[in-house]
Design a protein around this motif. Structure first.
Motif, PDB file in Angstrom:
ATOM      1  N   PRO A 196       0.804  -1.236   0.000  1.00 57.58           N
ATOM      2  CA  PRO A 196       0.000   0.000   0.000  1.00 57.58           C
ATOM      3  C   PRO A 196       0.832   1.280   0.000  1.00 57.58           C
ATOM      4  N   VAL A 197       2.150   1.177   0.157  1.00 58.32           N
ATOM      5  CA  VAL A 197       2.991   2.369   0.159  1.00 58.32           C
ATOM      6  C   VAL A 197       3.992   2.319  -1.000  1.00 58.32           C
ATOM      7  N   GLY A 249      -4.399  -2.131  10.524  1.00 65.42           N
ATOM      8  CA  GLY A 249      -3.092  -2.662  10.936  1.00 65.42           C
ATOM      9  C   GLY A 249      -3.317  -3.534  12.157  1.00 65.42           C
ATOM     10  N   SER A 250      -2.311  -3.904  12.915  1.00 63.65           N
ATOM     11  CA  SER A 250      -0.942  -3.452  12.790  1.00 63.65           C
ATOM     12  C   SER A 250      -0.188  -4.229  11.708  1.00 63.65           C
ATOM     13  N   ARG A 301      10.811   2.207   9.112  1.00 66.12           N
ATOM     14  CA  ARG A 301       9.780   3.238   8.974  1.00 66.12           C
ATOM     15  C   ARG A 301      10.444   4.590   8.815  1.00 66.12           C
ATOM     16  N   CYS A 302      10.004   5.331   7.828  1.00 69.28           N
ATOM     17  CA  CYS A 302      10.568   6.646   7.581  1.00 69.28           C
ATOM     18  C   CYS A 302       9.852   7.680   8.449  1.00 69.28           C
ATOM     19  N   GLY A 345       1.993   1.299  13.995  1.00 70.37           N
ATOM     20  CA  GLY A 345       1.968   0.264  12.970  1.00 70.37           C
ATOM     21  C   GLY A 345       0.679   0.233  12.160  1.00 70.37           C
ATOM     22  N   LYS A 346      -0.199   1.212  12.344  1.00 67.99           N
ATOM     23  CA  LYS A 346      -1.426   1.290  11.544  1.00 67.99           C
ATOM     24  C   LYS A 346      -1.265   2.345  10.451  1.00 67.99           C
ATOM     25  N   TYR A 347      -2.030   2.175   9.369  1.00 72.49           N
ATOM     26  CA  TYR A 347      -2.007   3.189   8.323  1.00 72.49           C
ATOM     27  C   TYR A 347      -2.767   4.426   8.793  1.00 72.49           C
ATOM     28  N   ARG A 348      -2.360   5.565   8.271  1.00 74.88           N
ATOM     29  CA  ARG A 348      -3.067   6.806   8.574  1.00 74.88           C
ATOM     30  C   ARG A 348      -4.558   6.657   8.271  1.00 74.88           C
ATOM     31  N   GLU A 349      -5.350   7.338   9.080  1.00 75.07           N
ATOM     32  CA  GLU A 349      -6.805   7.269   8.879  1.00 75.07           C
ATOM     33  C   GLU A 349      -7.201   7.697   7.476  1.00 75.07           C
TER      34      GLU A 349
END
Length: 922
Positions: free
Chosen positions: A246-247, A378-379, A426-427, A365-369
Motif C-alpha cells: 500500500p505504500v 493494521g498493525s 519506517r521513515c 503500525g497502523k495506516y493513517r486514517e
C-alpha cells in the motif's frame, strides 16, 4: 621387640586452626561486612595514592532486575583486572555505574501500568518520569548489594548513575557539542521502528530471530515502455512484507540482469531470466518460450501502475521502473517493489529520482486514517494482517494482481530485544549524526576507523568485528519518541528548519538540567533558555529524547573527566564488556568520543562471551535453564563462582552447570588444602630460622626457580588479561609442583628432622616464600579465602593491601630436574600395582632398581634418589624394577634403612632428635 616406645609425640606435625571445610556461604558475609566497616576500598586508594594509574571504566548495566549470571561474570572479570593491576602496585580505582534511562526501565513501568489498566499517555510526563526514576533507583540499590556479595572491591557508595542531574547535564552538554560543531541534522530516513514501543531503535537494540512470513508475487501493469512488447504486460515483484504494497511508489530492476517476457495464464509477465523457472512453479504453470528477451537496461523509462490504481489519488500516480544496483537474481523475480518509507535501498533510489516518502504508517503500525487503502487498519507486523487471506492479499486477488501467496517463507527478521516484538523500517523525521560529513581531520567514520586501528583488542578478533560494523553502519539515529531519557535540547527555527546553536543559550540549558534534571526541559522554561535575543514563537522546542546509547556513550565524559571522581582520569586504559557491545557501548562511546575529542575514550577493549547451560544451550526463562548467581553463592559461596568465572575461556561462549561447578569446587578444595598445609607447616616459623638461598639444597633452589617461572607466567597472564591461564598455572603449580612433589618429598624432613637441621630450615624458609607469593597470587581470584588465609597467620591489615611478591633470584638446571621428575613418575607407576596387591604397604618399603643411565640426584640431596622417590633404597641395574626391601623400619620416621637394627628401633637421625628432646625435657 616388646615394650616399644610410642614416638608419635616426638614428630613435628603441622599445626593450624585453619579449617579444611571452607563454609564459604556462612563465612564470606562476615568478611565482607568487615571490609565495608574498615573501608577497604578507601584503604587501597590511600595505599596506592600517587602511583601509576590503571583506569578501567565500568560499562553501565541497566537497573531493571536482579543480577544474572552475565552480570556476575562481567563484574568478576572487571574486579580481577582491577585487583591484579593493584597487586602490581598501580592505582587502579573501580567506580561502578548504572544506565538508568531508556526503554528497559520505561517498558517495566508501563508493564505495571498495564497490570493496573492504566494508560501511560494519560499520566503527566513529570509524574511518569518520577516513577521511572524511582524504579531505576530501586534496582540500583538491589543490584549494588548483590554485586557486593561477589567480593567486588569498588566505590559502592559513590557509583555513577546516568540519571544523576550532573550526568544528565553532561550528556546534554555532549549533545550540544555536536550541535555547535554542525554534526547534527534532522532528516526523514527509514529507521528501525518498534510499533509496540512506538519509537525508533538503534541496531544495538535489535536482535534477529527466525520467523515464517507470507511471500507474495504481485503484478504491476506496464503502461508505457520503449519496448513495445512490454506495454500491457505485467512487471512482477516478490516480497515477504505484503504490508508495504500500500505504500509502493516505484519498481527497481538490475541494469545487467537478463529479463524475459513469458505467458502466465492470460497475462504476459516480466521476470528475470534466471528466476523465471522458480517463479513459474509458484504460479503453477509450465514455463513457455519467451515472448521477449532483453537486458535490464532496456527497461529504462518504463512506467507501470499500482494494482490498486482504481482507488485514485496516490494509487493512480505512475510507478516508474528505476535502475538499482542492489537488485540480484538470488531469489524472487528480479524486480523489486520500492516503498521509500520502509527500506534503505528504496529510500535512496527513490530520493535520487525525486520521489519522497509518504509517512503512511503511523507509530503504532497502523495506516493513517486518511490513507486511501486500508486507512486506520493494521498493525502491519500482525501475521494475520499479512496472511494470504488477509485484507492486503484479498484486495490484490480481487483485482487479479496476486499471482502467488503462501505463508511458508522462513527467514531471519529483526525484533526489539526488549519487547521481543517484530520491528519495521519506517521513515520518520529523526535526528542524526552524519558518518561521512567532511570535516577537519576526516569524517566521523574515518576517525572511528583510525581509532579502532589504534586500540588494543583482546581477543584480537574484536577489531574486525567492530571495524566491519563501523565501516558499514548508517548515520547514527539519535532521537527516540519516548518520555524517560535525556531530552534532545534543541530549538528549531520554524521558518528555516535550522536548529539554534548559540553557546549562551546552550549554557543556560545545561545549567537548568544540572539544577533540576531532565524535567528542566519544558515549555515553561523555554523562553528563559532563549533569553532576550530570541522569541519562542519563532522556534519549535524539540520533544524527542536521546538514544540511550548516547547516554552510555557519554559516560566517559561525566565519569572520567568531571572531577567528581578525582581518582579517575581520561582516557580509560580498558573497557570490558560482552562481545555484543561491539555494536553497543563500545561503538557508541567510540563515535561520541571521536566526534567530540578526535579519538576513542579507551586504549584497549576486552570482550567476553556468553554463559550457556551445561549442554551449551542459551539460557532463557522459557527453557527453564537459567542459573542464578545468587543461588550459587548461597550453595557454594562467591569464591567458587569467582574461580569458575576465571577458570573458563571467557573470551568465547562457555558453560556452567552442576558437574562443572563440582569440578571447580574440587579445584578450590585443592588450593585451600595447599594453604592449610603451608599454614600448618609454618607454625612457629621465625626469622632466626630463615636460611640463605645459597645454603639450601638444590631441591629447595629448584622449587624457588619453579616459583619464579610461575611468577613470570602470571605476570604475562595479567598483561594479556588471560585469566584462564592465570588460574590454571596457579592450580597446576599447587597441585603438581607442591602437593604431588615438593611437599611429598619434604614431609619426612618437616616431621622428623631436628628444628635446627639446615635441610628443615631450608624447607621452611621456602615454604614461607611460597606462602607470601601464593596468597598474593590467589588474592584477586579467591578474595575471601585469601583474606581468611592471611588473617590466620597475620591478623590485622588486609591481604588486599599487599603488592606483588619480590622473589629471590635463583638459577637451576631445569632439564636435569625434568628428567628426575619423569623418572620419579615412572617409579611411582611401578610401585602402585604392588601397593594394590598388598606386596608393599607404601613406597617406603620399596627397593627400586633404575637403569644404569638414569639421572643422578644432585649432590646436595643427601638421601639421593631414595629421598626424591620416597623409597627405602635405589640401586642401578639393567631396567626399572621394584621389590620389597629387607631393611628394618625406623620406629619414628618409618623409613627402612640398613642402619636400623630391627623394626621399631630408631635410625641415627631420629635417635639424635629424640635424645635432644629427652634432654631438653629433663
Amino acid at each position: 621387640m616388646t615394650n616399644q616406645r610410642d614416638y608419635r609425640a616426638t614428630v613435628f606435625l603441622p599445626k593450624t586452626d585453619f579449617p579444611m571445610k571452607a563454609g564459604l556461604p556462612q563465612k564470606e558475609p562476615g568478611i565482607l561486612a568487615r571490609w565495608q566497616e574498615e573501608d577497604i576500598y578507601g584503604q587501597v586508594r590511600a595505599a596506592r595514592a600517587g602511583r601509576e594509574k590503571f583506569i578501567l571504566h565500568d560499562g553501565p548495566p541497566y537497573a531493571n532486575g536482579d543480577m544474572h549470571i552475565g552480570h556476575a561474570l562481567n563484574h568478576i572479570l572487571k574486579d580481577m583486572v582491577v585487583r591484579t593491576q593493584t597487586l602490581l602496585g598501580k592505582d587502579a580505582p573501580y567506580v561502578p555505574g548504572w544506565d538508568c534511562h531508556g526503554l528497559p526501565i520505561e517498558w517495566k513501568v508501563e508493564e505495571e501500568y498495564r497490570k493496573k489498566k492504566k494508560n501511560k499517555d494519560e499520566v503527566p510526563p513529570k509524574e511518569f518520569r518520577a516513577e521511572c526514576r524511582a524504579y531505576a533507583q530501586k534496582w540500583v540499590d538491589v543490584q549494588r548489594e548483590q554485586l557486593k556479595r561477589l567480593g567486588i572491591n569498588a566505590a559502592w557508595d559513590r557509583p555513577y548513575l546516568t540519571m544523576d542531574f550532573q550526568a544528565e547535564a553532561t550528556i546534554v552538554g555532549e549533545l550540544l557539542k555536536f550541535a555547535e560543531s554542525g554534526q547534527l541534522y534532522r532528516g526523514a530516513k527509514p529507521v528501525m521502528w518498534s510499533p509496540v514501543e512506538k519509537t525508533a531503535l538503534a541496531e544495538a537494540e535489535v536482535e534477529y530471530e527466525d520467523i515464517v512470513s507470507t511471500q507474495i508475487d504481485v503484478a504491476f501493469e506496464i503502461t508505457a515502455s520503449a519496448v513495445p512488447e512490454l506495454v500491457g504486460a505485467y512487471a512482477v515483484i516478490w516480497t515477504t512484507t505484503p504490508w508495504t504494497i500500500p505504500v509502493n511508489q516505484a519498481l527497481a530492476y538490475g541494469p545487467e540482469v537478463d529479463y524475459v517476457l513469458v505467458a502466465v495464464g492470460d497475462k504476459r509477465v516480466l521476470l528475470a531470466a534466471p528466476l523465471a523457472g522458480e517463479a513459474a512453479k509458484r504460479y503453477g504453470v509450465e514455463l513457455a518460450a519467451p515472448l521477449w528477451e532483453g537486458k535490464g537496461a532496456d527497461l529504462a523509462g518504463t512506467i507501470a501502475r499500482h494494482p490498486m490504481h482504481a482507488l485514485g489519488g496516490f494509487f493512480a500516480e505512475p510507478r516508474p521502473l528505476l535502475a538499482g544496483d542492489f537488485v540480484t537474481t538470488e531469489s524472487g523475480t528480479g524486480l523489486v517493489h520500492m516503498a521509500p518509507d520502509h527500506g534503505e535501498d528504496d529510500f535512496a533510489l527513490c530520493k535520487a529520482h525525486g520521489i519522497e516518502p509518504k509517512f503512511a504508517v503511523m507509530g503504532d503500525g497502523k495506516y493513517r486514517e486518511d490513507w486511501g487503502w486500508l486507512g486506520g487498519q493494521g498493525s502491519v507486523i500482525n501475521p494475520k494482517f499479512n496472511a494470504p487471506d488477509g485484507p492486503i492479499c484479498s484486495a490484490l486477488a480481487e483485482v487479479g494482481a496476486l499471482l502467488a501467496a503462501s505463508a511458508d517463507y522462513k527467514h531471519s527478521y529483526p525484533h526489539s530485544w526488549r519487547s521481543k516484538a517484530k520491528v519495521i523500517f519506517r521513515c520518520t523525521p529523526q535526528w542524526f549524526v552524519p558518518m561521512d560529513q567532511a570535516r577537519e581531520g576526516g569524517t566521523l567514520r574515518e576517525k572511528a576507523v583510525k581509532a579502532i586501528a589504534d586500540t588494543r583488542f583482546v581477543p584480537e578478533k574484536g577489531r574486525n568485528r567492530i571495524g566491519a560494523m563501523v565501516e558499514g553502519r548508517p548515520d547514527w539515529v539519535l532521537s527516540r519518541q519516548r518520555a524517560w531519557g535525556v531530552p534532545i535540547t534543541l530549538f528549531v527555527n520554524r521558518q528555516t528548519g535550522q536548529y539554534l546553536a548559540d553557546p549562551e543559550v546552550n549554557a543556560r540549558i545545561i545549567a537548568g538540567v544540572r539544577a533540576e534534571g531532565v524535567d528542566a526541559w519544558d515549555d515553561e522554561r523555554a523562553q528563559d533558555y532563549l533569553g532576550e535575543a530570541y522569541k519562542l514563537d519563532d522556534y519549535e522546542r524539540v520533544t524527542d529524547i536521546l538514544d540511550v546509547w548516547f547516554d552510555s556513550g557519554s559516560t566517559h565524559a561525566f565519569v572520567l573527566e568531571s572531577g567528581r571522581w578525582p581518582e579517575l582520569s581520561w582516557p580509560a586504559n580498558l573497557y570490558l564488556e560482552g562481545s555484543d557491545q561491539h555494536r553497543g557501548w563500545f561503538q557508541s562511546s567510540l563515535l561520541e568520543s571521536c566526534a567530540t575529542r578526535g579519538r576513542a575514550p579507551y586504549d584497549a577493549i576486552l570482550t567476553h562471551g556468553f554463559t550457556m547451560d551445561a549442554k551449551g544451550m542459551k539460557m532463557s526463562k522459557s527453557l527453564g535453564n537459567t542459573i542464578s548467581p545468587l543461588d550459587l553463592m548461597r550453595d557454594y559461596g562467591a569464591d567458587i563462582l569467582r574461580l569458575w568465572a576465571l577458570s573458563v575461556d571467557f573470551t568465547e561462549d562457555h558453560r556452567i552447570g552442576k558437574e562443572i561447578l563440582a569440578g571447580v569446587a574440587d579445584q578450590y578444595r585443592k588450593l585451600r588444602n595447599t594453604f592449610r598445609y603451608l599454614l600448618g607447616a609454618l607454625d612457629g616459623f621465625g626469622e632466626d630460622e630463615r636460611l640463605p638461598v645459597a645454603e639450601m639444597p638444590e631441591l629447595e633452589q629448584y622449587m624457588l626457580a619453579r616459583l619464579n617461572g610461575l611468577d613470570a607466567t602470571l605476570r604475562q597472564a595479567v598483561a594479556d588479561f588471560d585469566f584462564n591461564t592465570y588460574v590454571r598455572a596457579l592450580s597446576e603449580f599447587c597441585n603438581e609442583d607442591l602437593s604431588a612433589f615438593f611437599f611429598d618429598i619434604r614431609k619426612d624432613s618437616l616431621y622428623c628432622d631436628a628444628p635446627a637441621d639446615p635441610r628443615r630450615r631450608a624447607y621452611r624458609t621456602v615454604l614461607d616464600t611460597l606462602f607470601h607469593a601464593l596468597v598474593r597470587y590467589a588474592a584477586p581470584v579467591m578474595v575471601f579465602t585469601a583474606e581468611e588465609v592471611w588473617q590466620s597467620r597475620y591478623a590485622g591489615a588486609s591481604v588486599h593491601l599487599l603488592e606483588w611478591p619480590e622473589l629471590p633470584a635463583v638459577s637451576v638446571d631445569g632439564t636435569q630436574w625434568d628428567a628426575l621428575r619423569a623418572l620419579r613418575t615412572s617409579v611411582n607407576e611401578a610401585i602402585e600395582p604392588l601397593r594394590r596387591e598388598k606386596v608393599l604397604g607404601s613406597g617406603l618399603e620399596a627397593r627400586v632398581t633404575v637403569p644404569a643411565d638414569a639421572p643422578e640426584a644432585p649432590a646436595s640431596i643427601a638421601g639421593g634418589l631414595a629421598e626424591l622417590f620416597i623409597t627405602a633404597a635405589v640401586v642401578r641395574g639393567e631396567s626399572l624394577g621394584v621389590e620389597r626391601t629387607q631393611d628394618a623400619k625406623c620406629g619414628r620416621c618409618w623409613r627402612h634403612l640398613p642402619e636400623v637394627s630391627e623394626d621399631g628401633a630408631l635410625c641415627g637421625r631420629c635417635e639424635d632428635v629424640v635424645a635432644a628432646q629427652d634432654e631438653a625435657a629433663a
